[in-house]
Scaffold this motif. Structure first.
Motif, short mmCIF file in Angstrom:
data_model
loop_
_atom_site.label_atom_id
_atom_site.label_comp_id
_atom_site.label_asym_id
_atom_site.label_seq_id
_atom_site.Cartn_x
_atom_site.Cartn_y
_atom_site.Cartn_z
N UNK A 191 0.90 -1.69 0.03
CA UNK A 191 0.09 0.02 0.37
C UNK A 191 1.08 1.03 0.54
N UNK A 192 1.95 1.17 0.65
CA UNK A 192 2.43 2.27 1.04
C UNK A 192 3.47 2.82 -0.57
N UNK A 193 3.72 1.93 -1.34
CA UNK A 193 4.48 1.75 -2.38
C UNK A 193 3.73 1.83 -4.27
N UNK A 194 2.36 1.35 -3.57
CA UNK A 194 1.41 2.29 -4.33
C UNK A 194 1.28 3.89 -4.26
N UNK A 195 1.12 4.03 -2.66
CA UNK A 195 0.94 5.78 -2.22
C UNK A 195 1.67 7.04 -2.82
N UNK A 196 2.67 6.04 -2.73
CA UNK A 196 4.42 6.87 -2.67
C UNK A 196 4.83 7.49 -4.12
N UNK A 197 4.80 8.91 -4.15
CA UNK A 197 5.34 9.45 -5.33
C UNK A 197 6.62 9.40 -5.74
N UNK A 198 7.13 9.08 -6.84
CA UNK A 198 8.10 8.29 -7.30
C UNK A 198 9.85 9.35 -6.39
N UNK A 223 -2.76 -4.65 -5.02
CA UNK A 223 -3.39 -4.65 -3.58
C UNK A 223 -3.95 -6.04 -3.23
N UNK A 224 -3.73 -7.25 -2.12
CA UNK A 224 -3.95 -7.79 -1.87
C UNK A 224 -5.53 -7.85 -1.08
N UNK A 225 -6.52 -8.39 -1.10
CA UNK A 225 -7.71 -8.22 -0.99
C UNK A 225 -8.16 -9.87 0.53
N UNK A 226 -7.00 -10.90 1.18
CA UNK A 226 -6.82 -11.42 2.13
C UNK A 226 -6.03 -11.14 2.76
N UNK A 227 -6.01 -11.50 4.10
CA UNK A 227 -4.96 -11.33 5.07
C UNK A 227 -4.69 -12.68 6.13
#
Length: 342
Positions: free
Chosen positions: A105-112, A152-156
């Motif tokens: 999630x952090x990777x997806x939200x991080x600006x380069x 992004x996973x949908x199960x934990x």
């Protein structure tokens, strides 16, 4: 031609290639369930890798569109990379430990730009020379980066619990170290060849037959917690050794038996490495200087740029372990920080 191997008991593996990587391939495991095949890892997101995975599933008597679920041992792209494409093609669920899902999630939200700034600051703090840091500053204006949109996973995956694989007994074992959310998966079923031991273990990168996984740092820039990933890894190794599985099915290289013996080898290897590292600290050294002096699979001068960043991260993980053990300490007031043996 996809290389497929039948391990018996409704478990097969497919060698999915990793482009331009000495590891060669990821072993993607196909586990039969009452609802269709479930994959343990998926391989790198690359057209050739995707083609091999699809071809391998056909050789297993199924297809991508029939995949029921995907269980990810950890978030690295040679394991999680194709998960999104599998889900798009089949509607399969994707499961991952919460600690690695947070990284995704952090990777997806991080600006380069923020990522480059963070890496630059980390390397400067580790004592990297200006000629190594400069390319990161030059790259900062970029607006896109490869690998910054993992699925992004949908199960934990919940440690200690059985996963929802109809007709199978697959229990999650949390094994942090290689990544914070790395899991091994214990197939608590009798070995199909009646080998002595307790079931089979899908070990991801945690336990490999001939190589040791990278132990580095995966930190949230907004979290000041000082982690000890090497300590986590060593503790996790001992926990896996106590399972005494009949057979280990790793994500790279080949299947092997006698997990406790391999665990002992790895524990001894890291103790030897820590002892050698401490002997270097007769004088104060930065993490970069430690990395330059540590033993790698090739001389430091031959290590590529990106791999040097990984090496420095691993050096720092080992330094943190020495500090935790009271065998080294940071030199007060040093900037960049240096460490010395105690």
């Amino acid at each position: 031609m996809a290389q497929v191997y039948d391990h018996g008991g409704g478990v097969r593996s497919i060698q999915v290639p990793i482009p331009d990587n000495p590891l060669g391939h990821t072993l993607v495991y196909v586990v039969d369930t009452d609802r269709g095949p479930v994959l343990v890892d998926t391989g790198w997101d690359d057209p050739a890798s995707w083609g091999t995975l699809a071809e391998g599933l056909t050789a297993c008597g199924t297809a991508v569109g029939e995949v029921h679920g995907v269980v990810i041992t950890h978030h690295h792209p040679d394991h999680h990379g194709l998960s999104g494409r599998v889900r798009e093609a089949s509607g399969a669920w994707i499961a991952m430990h919460a600690a690695d899902t947070a990284i995704v999630r952090r990777t997806r939200d991080t600006r380069p730009g923020r990522w480059f700034a963070y890496m630059t600051a980390k390397l400067i703090a580790a004592g990297a020379p200006e000629e190594h840091v400069a390319p990161l500053r030059d790259a900062a204006p970029r607006t896109t980066l490869p690998g910054f949109s993992p699925a992004l996973p949908d199960r934990e995956i919940v440690p200690g619990e059985l996963l929802g694989l109809p007709g199978r007994w697959l229990r999650a074992i949390w094994t942090p170290g290689h990544t914070p959310g790395h899991v091994c998966l214990h197939l608590e079923e009798e070995h199909p060849a009646q080998l002595p031991g307790h079931g089979r273990l899908f070990s991801g990168d945690h336990l490999l037959p001939e190589i040791t996984p990278h132990i580095g740092l995966y930190e949230d820039p907004d979290d000041t917690t000082v982690t000890d990933p090497l300590g986590d890894y060593l503790d996790s190794l001992e926990r896996v050794g106590r399972l005494t599985p009949a057979e280990v099915l790793p994500a790279h290289q080949h299947v092997f038996a006698d997990a406790p013996a391999r665990v002992r080898e790895l524990l001894a290897h890291h103790e030897e490495r820590l002892t050698g590292l401490r002997s270097l600290l007769v004088e104060p050294l930065t993490p970069w200087q430690v990395a330059e002096r540590m033993e790698w699979n090739r001389p430091w001068a031959q290590i590529p740029y990106g791999s040097r960043n990984i090496a420095v991260s691993e050096a720092e993980a080992h330094l943190r372990r020495l500090v935790k053990l009271g065998r080294a300490e940071a030199v007060a007031g040093s900037d960049p920080v240096t460490y010395v043996a105690v």
